[in-house]
Enzyme design. Structure first.
Site, mmCIF file in Angstrom:
data_model
loop_
_atom_site.group_PDB
_atom_site.id
_atom_site.type_symbol
_atom_site.label_atom_id
_atom_site.label_comp_id
_atom_site.label_asym_id
_atom_site.label_seq_id
_atom_site.Cartn_x
_atom_site.Cartn_y
_atom_site.Cartn_z
ATOM 1 C CB ALA A 68 -13.099 18.789 -11.732
ATOM 2 C CB THR B 227 -8.386 25.873 -15.015
ATOM 3 O OG1 THR B 227 -9.058 26.960 -16.047
ATOM 4 C CG2 THR B 227 -8.944 26.236 -13.601
ATOM 5 C CE1 TYR C 195 -13.264 23.839 -13.822
ATOM 6 C CE2 TYR C 195 -12.780 25.678 -15.043
ATOM 7 C CZ TYR C 195 -12.346 24.359 -14.610
ATOM 8 O OH TYR C 195 -11.415 23.619 -15.165
ATOM 9 C CG LEU D 57 -13.942 27.600 -31.405
ATOM 10 C CD1 LEU D 57 -15.268 28.360 -31.692
ATOM 11 C CD2 LEU D 57 -12.670 28.327 -31.294
ATOM 12 C CG PHE E 154 -20.574 32.454 -28.236
ATOM 13 C CD1 PHE E 154 -22.051 32.342 -28.900
ATOM 14 C CD2 PHE E 154 -20.108 31.329 -27.691
ATOM 15 C CE1 PHE E 154 -22.459 31.084 -28.714
ATOM 16 C CE2 PHE E 154 -20.851 30.121 -27.871
ATOM 17 C CZ PHE E 154 -22.044 29.948 -28.124
HETATM 18 N N1 UDP Z 1 -17.025 29.884 -29.139
HETATM 19 C C1 UDP Z 1 -17.813 30.489 -30.136
HETATM 20 N N2 UDP Z 1 -18.896 29.357 -30.521
HETATM 21 C C2 UDP Z 1 -18.972 28.217 -29.990
HETATM 22 C C3 UDP Z 1 -18.304 27.841 -28.743
HETATM 23 C C4 UDP Z 1 -17.272 28.791 -28.266
HETATM 24 O O1 UDP Z 1 -17.646 31.463 -30.608
HETATM 25 O O2 UDP Z 1 -19.987 27.727 -30.204
HETATM 26 C C5 UDP Z 1 -16.050 30.863 -28.408
HETATM 27 C C6 UDP Z 1 -16.152 31.276 -26.843
HETATM 28 O O3 UDP Z 1 -16.987 32.635 -26.840
HETATM 29 C C7 UDP Z 1 -14.408 31.512 -26.620
HETATM 30 C C8 UDP Z 1 -13.784 30.672 -27.652
HETATM 31 O O4 UDP Z 1 -14.852 30.152 -28.708
HETATM 32 O O5 UDP Z 1 -14.309 32.889 -26.833
HETATM 33 C C9 UDP Z 1 -13.263 29.122 -26.909
HETATM 34 O O6 UDP Z 1 -14.501 28.595 -25.958
HETATM 35 P P1 UDP Z 1 -14.516 27.385 -25.527
HETATM 36 O O7 UDP Z 1 -15.816 27.154 -24.881
HETATM 37 O O8 UDP Z 1 -14.144 26.354 -26.464
HETATM 38 O O9 UDP Z 1 -13.409 27.343 -24.252
HETATM 39 P P2 UDP Z 1 -13.296 28.632 -22.938
HETATM 40 O O10 UDP Z 1 -12.366 29.665 -23.577
HETATM 41 O O11 UDP Z 1 -14.727 28.929 -22.608
HETATM 42 O O12 UDP Z 1 -12.550 27.729 -22.061
#
Ligand code: UDP
Length: 331
Positions: A79, A121, A145, A194, A212
């Site tokens: 996917a 998911t 998604y 992350l 973020f």
């Molecule tokens: N995040 C962040 N910086 C990064 C990547 C992710 O602060 O470079 C934060 C993102 O905003 C979320 C958490 O980490 O709150 C997990 O994000 P990830 O993309 O790993 O997984 P998701 O929750 O989107 O499936």
């Protein structure tokens, strides 16, 4: 023979190793758009693995697998899984994740294969109305998604009624870590997640790690997620497959640790495990991020007998070894 679609990808490859450890024979079907041939070659050295390159959007490609091998059950990962991209290009997600799965299910029925474990998911829940989230939480996805995966869950329910197709839907929360021998790992291009992003900053592959947003309604202001270890997750797939074999019943399970970690917590764990300071800065919120998501995974524990065993420190530590090993060849 177990068919693993998307077996050349992150969670798929870890599940293949788990199945091989249980002496299962595996055929991987993957279009290698996100999966990697190097991963397939590594898996072939570990056990009895066949590989067919193909795309779920071409029903002839899938039929070729069922004509070539006697498939007993399917574990379906293949996917697209980037939330932001799904908002910009929804057709790509519905065509591959939903229509592609429909092709797979129709082929299964045609060849009388009636057991499937499906990679769903927590994005099918949408904005949480309460936490921890259990399987009864209303499903109202906020991006294509999540919708593309929810549609598959609904199709599976209908295919059970119509054809007796038994499915286990596994709703994952966040996934972390890698194989403890570092044979396979998290390898996304581009990387958006992350933990790999923090680690890439730590080893100098990215300049500075960006948080973020730190103005969410959480104790430290950063988003809270539930990070389940990928080897624990792989084990859940095997248990789900065995449940289908013994019980022959459709069901759905959340997979998470039931523990929420904030972005700042995870960052601190990384600094602790690596024993070094990592550069960071706080930037704007990323669109579409809910403040807090974590699982109630009690059902998987009681019905499947799943016991997530690895800590977030274990996940960070294995992920770090993987990043170091692959520092020079993947992004
Ligand atoms: N995040 C962040 N910086 C990064 C990547 C992710 O602060 O470079 C934060 C993102 O905003 C979320 C958490 O980490 O709150 C997990 O994000 P990830 O993309 O790993 O997984 P998701 O929750 O989107 O499936």
């Amino acid at each position: 023979m177990i068919l693993v679609t998307g077996g050349a990808g992150y969670i798929g490859s870890h599940t293949v190793i788990n199945l091989l450890n249980a002496n299962k024979k595996v055929v991987i079907f993957d279009n290698l758009e996100n999966g990697h041939l190097e991963t397939v070659e590594t898996l072939k050295k570990i056990g009895n693995v066949e590989f067919i390159k193909g795309d779920l959007r071409n029903i002839e490609d899938i039929e070729k697998v069922f004509k070539s091998y006697k498939i007993d059950a399917v574990v379906h990962f293949a996917a697209f899984a980037l939330v932001g991209e799904s908002v910009e290009n929804p057709g790509k997600y519905y065509r591959n994740n939903t229509f592609g799965t429909l092709n797979l299910l129709d082929t299964m029925i045609k060849f009388n294969v009636k057991k499937i474990v499906f990679s769903s998911t927590c994005a099918t829940y949408g904005e949480p109305q309460y936490t921890p989230i259990d399987e009864k939480h209303p499903q109202s996805p906020i991006n294509p998604y999540g919708t593309s995966k929810l549609m598959v869950e609904m199709i599976m329910r209908d295919y059970d009624r119509a054809y007796g197709l038994k499915s286990i839907k596994l709703r994952y929360f966040n996934v972390a870590g890698c194989d403890n021998q570092t044979r396979v790992g998290e390898w996304h291009e581009p990387e958006t997640h992350l933990i790999p992003n923090i680690l890439k900053s730590a080893i100098g592959k990215e300049k500075i790690f960006k948080i973020f947003g730190d103005d969410y309604d959480t104790p430290d202001g950063t988003c809270i997620r539930d990070y389940v270890n990928v080897e624990d997750l792989a084990q859940a797939h095997r248990l789900a497959l065995e449940y289908l074999e013994t019980e022959n019943k459709s069901d759905v399970f959340n997979l998470g640790t039931e523990k929420g970690d904030s972005v700042k917590n995870i960052f601190d764990v990384c600094e602790k495990v690596l024993n070094k300071k990592i550069a960071k800065e706080v930037v704007e919120r990323r669109p579409g991020d809910p403040a807090m998501l974590f699982a109630n995974a009690n059902k998987a524990k009681t019905i499947l007998g799943w016991k997530p065993a690895r800590t977030i420190e274990d996940s960070v530590s294995s992920a770090y070894k993987w990043e170091l090993k692959n520092k020079n060849f993947c992004n």
